[in-house]
Structures are given as C-alpha cells and as structure tokens.
Design a protein around this motif. Structure first.
Motif, PDB file in Angstrom:
ATOM      1  N   HIS A  40      -9.711  10.608  -7.697  1.00  0.00           N
ATOM      2  CA  HIS A  40      -8.934   9.261  -7.237  1.00  0.00           C
ATOM      3  C   HIS A  40      -7.913   8.748  -8.349  1.00  0.00           C
ATOM      4  O   HIS A  40      -6.799   8.346  -8.217  1.00  0.00           O
ATOM      5  CB  HIS A  40      -9.788   8.162  -6.918  1.00  0.00           C
ATOM      6  CG  HIS A  40     -10.450   8.497  -5.608  1.00  0.00           C
ATOM      7  ND1 HIS A  40     -11.667   7.797  -5.313  1.00  0.00           N
ATOM      8  CD2 HIS A  40     -10.350   9.441  -4.835  1.00  0.00           C
ATOM      9  CE1 HIS A  40     -12.018   8.522  -4.340  1.00  0.00           C
ATOM     10  NE2 HIS A  40     -11.588   9.186  -3.762  1.00  0.00           N
ATOM     11  N   TRP A  58     -10.649   7.572   1.894  1.00  0.00           N
ATOM     12  CA  TRP A  58     -10.000   6.895   0.782  1.00  0.00           C
ATOM     13  C   TRP A  58      -8.706   6.286   0.675  1.00  0.00           C
ATOM     14  O   TRP A  58      -7.962   7.269   1.196  1.00  0.00           O
ATOM     15  CB  TRP A  58     -10.386   7.704  -0.589  1.00  0.00           C
ATOM     16  CG  TRP A  58      -9.934   7.022  -1.669  1.00  0.00           C
ATOM     17  CD1 TRP A  58     -10.796   5.938  -2.353  1.00  0.00           C
ATOM     18  CD2 TRP A  58      -8.814   7.338  -2.447  1.00  0.00           C
ATOM     19  NE1 TRP A  58      -9.767   5.672  -3.724  1.00  0.00           N
ATOM     20  CE2 TRP A  58      -8.744   6.483  -3.560  1.00  0.00           C
ATOM     21  CE3 TRP A  58      -7.789   8.107  -2.331  1.00  0.00           C
ATOM     22  CZ2 TRP A  58      -7.791   6.439  -4.484  1.00  0.00           C
ATOM     23  CZ3 TRP A  58      -6.627   8.199  -3.081  1.00  0.00           C
ATOM     24  CH2 TRP A  58      -6.820   7.250  -4.334  1.00  0.00           C
ATOM     25  N   ASP A 113      -6.508   1.901  -4.001  1.00  0.00           N
ATOM     26  CA  ASP A 113      -6.826   0.312  -3.992  1.00  0.00           C
ATOM     27  C   ASP A 113      -5.477  -0.230  -4.691  1.00  0.00           C
ATOM     28  O   ASP A 113      -4.900   0.124  -5.619  1.00  0.00           O
ATOM     29  CB  ASP A 113      -7.776   0.052  -5.179  1.00  0.00           C
ATOM     30  CG  ASP A 113      -8.073  -1.469  -5.319  1.00  0.00           C
ATOM     31  OD1 ASP A 113      -8.724  -1.999  -4.385  1.00  0.00           O
ATOM     32  OD2 ASP A 113      -7.621  -1.775  -6.542  1.00  0.00           O
ATOM     33  N   HIS A 114      -5.097  -1.354  -3.869  1.00  0.00           N
ATOM     34  CA  HIS A 114      -3.623  -1.974  -4.358  1.00  0.00           C
ATOM     35  C   HIS A 114      -3.931  -2.543  -5.842  1.00  0.00           C
ATOM     36  O   HIS A 114      -2.775  -2.347  -6.554  1.00  0.00           O
ATOM     37  CB  HIS A 114      -3.660  -3.241  -3.318  1.00  0.00           C
ATOM     38  CG  HIS A 114      -2.203  -3.895  -3.593  1.00  0.00           C
ATOM     39  ND1 HIS A 114      -0.845  -3.306  -3.351  1.00  0.00           N
ATOM     40  CD2 HIS A 114      -1.832  -5.125  -4.383  1.00  0.00           C
ATOM     41  CE1 HIS A 114      -0.082  -4.031  -3.552  1.00  0.00           C
ATOM     42  NE2 HIS A 114      -0.519  -5.228  -4.250  1.00  0.00           N
ATOM     43  N   ASP A 115      -4.982  -2.941  -6.274  1.00  0.00           N
ATOM     44  CA  ASP A 115      -4.981  -3.577  -7.737  1.00  0.00           C
ATOM     45  C   ASP A 115      -4.754  -2.359  -8.603  1.00  0.00           C
ATOM     46  O   ASP A 115      -4.147  -2.464  -9.792  1.00  0.00           O
ATOM     47  CB  ASP A 115      -6.304  -4.186  -7.809  1.00  0.00           C
ATOM     48  CG  ASP A 115      -6.308  -5.725  -7.274  1.00  0.00           C
ATOM     49  OD1 ASP A 115      -5.165  -6.156  -6.864  1.00  0.00           O
ATOM     50  OD2 ASP A 115      -7.388  -6.346  -6.951  1.00  0.00           O
ATOM     51  N   ASP A 116      -5.443  -1.149  -8.378  1.00  0.00           N
ATOM     52  CA  ASP A 116      -5.500   0.071  -9.324  1.00  0.00           C
ATOM     53  C   ASP A 116      -3.838   0.435  -9.311  1.00  0.00           C
ATOM     54  O   ASP A 116      -3.458   0.968 -10.271  1.00  0.00           O
ATOM     55  CB  ASP A 116      -6.078   0.992  -8.440  1.00  0.00           C
ATOM     56  CG  ASP A 116      -7.720   0.822  -8.870  1.00  0.00           C
ATOM     57  OD1 ASP A 116      -8.034  -0.216  -9.655  1.00  0.00           O
ATOM     58  OD2 ASP A 116      -8.525   1.602  -8.082  1.00  0.00           O
TER      59      ASP A 116
END
Length: 189
Positions: free
Chosen positions: A31, A55, A58-61
C-alpha cells in the motif's frame, strides 16, 4: 516478460498510446508503494484512479504523501478522480465512463471482483472479457496501467490469462520500491 527498467526514460517524454501495461504485484501488502505511485502520477498530471478491490487509498495518507512534495495539496489532489468499483458490473461501467475523460488511468486490483463465487462463472468470464476489451480500447487514447496481485489461486490462474491476452506488456513487480518511479515516469509521460 519485460521489466519496468525499460520504462526508465525521463517523465516528460511522450507517452506510448495503444500500450496497456499490466503489473503483477507480489501481493496486496504494498500500500505504501501504491500511495507513492499515485502521488507521483498526481504531481505530474490529471488522471483517473479506479479502485477495483477492497483496498482504497486513504485520503489522509495521500494528503501526507503529496505534502512531502508540495504545499498545494488540495489543488494537486483535485487533479485525480477516484472511483471505486464494488462489483464486476460496476467495473465495466467505470471503464466505459473513463473512456470519455481523456486522462491516464490507473486501475488497482483489476481482477478482484471476478473472484466472487456469488456470480456465475459464465457471467464473470463474459464481464471480464468486456472489461478487458474496454481497457484495451481505453489504452489506445490514454496511458493505462493495471495492477494485479499475483495470487496462487485457481480463480487467478483462470482469469489472469484473459487480461494478459489484451496487454502489451506484463511486468512482475517483485521490488515495488525500485520499480514505482519507473512506472510513474515511463507510462504517464
């Protein structure tokens, strides 16, 4: 099979239209490398990301990853359209819709929904063949990369050859950290 090192040209060179790249990833655990790949694509141009598996980045990632390169995080991430297929039927619809966007396309876990035993095998085969045709057609006018986890299952052995038959290049991504920059540079530009 060609290695991604063949794609190491500078990122501003013209993309190769009509070229469908399929990357077999070692498993689903990369990921961080996929987020970096997405970051490199979105920093360079507008593109469409189709998440076909369980999967989704993730927006924050993604925000954190982009922030490492630019402070214009919102403007940069606005260049990416992210869609998610929840069934093989939705994947087909999203591929049809992507054709009208005239953007590079990155597809994550392309075969995921074709492993669903709740859908008849005949139907899965037929929808996969249509998805492959639309993906190949899409690659004629847009750079397209498809990531597929290399699984040791009967379904994978059944369905992967259908995708492989329409691809122009199949690469095994055994070292995603080394290959991610080459994929982002060589395919997109």
């Amino acid at each position: 099979m060609k290695n991604l090192t063949a794609l190491s040209a500078h990122w501003i060179r013209p993309c190769q239209f009509g070229h469908l790249l399929v990357v077999q990833t070692a498993d689903k655990a990369h990921h961080e490398e996929i987020i970096e790949l997405i970051t490199q694509w979105v920093l360079r141009a507008s593109f469409c990301l189709i998440a076909a598996g369980d999967w989704i980045p993730d927006h924050d990632d993604l925000r954190y990853s982009v922030f490492r390169y630019t402070h214009a995080v919102n403007e940069t991430l606005d260049k990416m359209s992210l869609v998610r297929a929840r069934t093989c039927f939705q994947l087909l619809d999203l591929l049809k819709a992507a054709n009208g966007q005239n953007k590079p396309v990155l597809i994550l876990d392309f075969l995921h929904h074709f492993y669903n035993a709740d859908v008849e095998l005949f139907t899965r085969n037929e929808i996969l063949e249509q998805c492959c045709r639309y993906t190949k057609q899409l690659s004629i006018s847009n750079p397209v990369a498809v990531l597929v986890p290399n699984l040791k299952t009967e379904d994978y052995r059944r369905f992967f050859p259908i995708l492989a038959a329409v691809s122009d290049e199949i690469s095994e991504d055994k070292k995603p950290v080394e290959n991610k920059n080459m994929l982002s540079q060589g395919l997109l530009f």
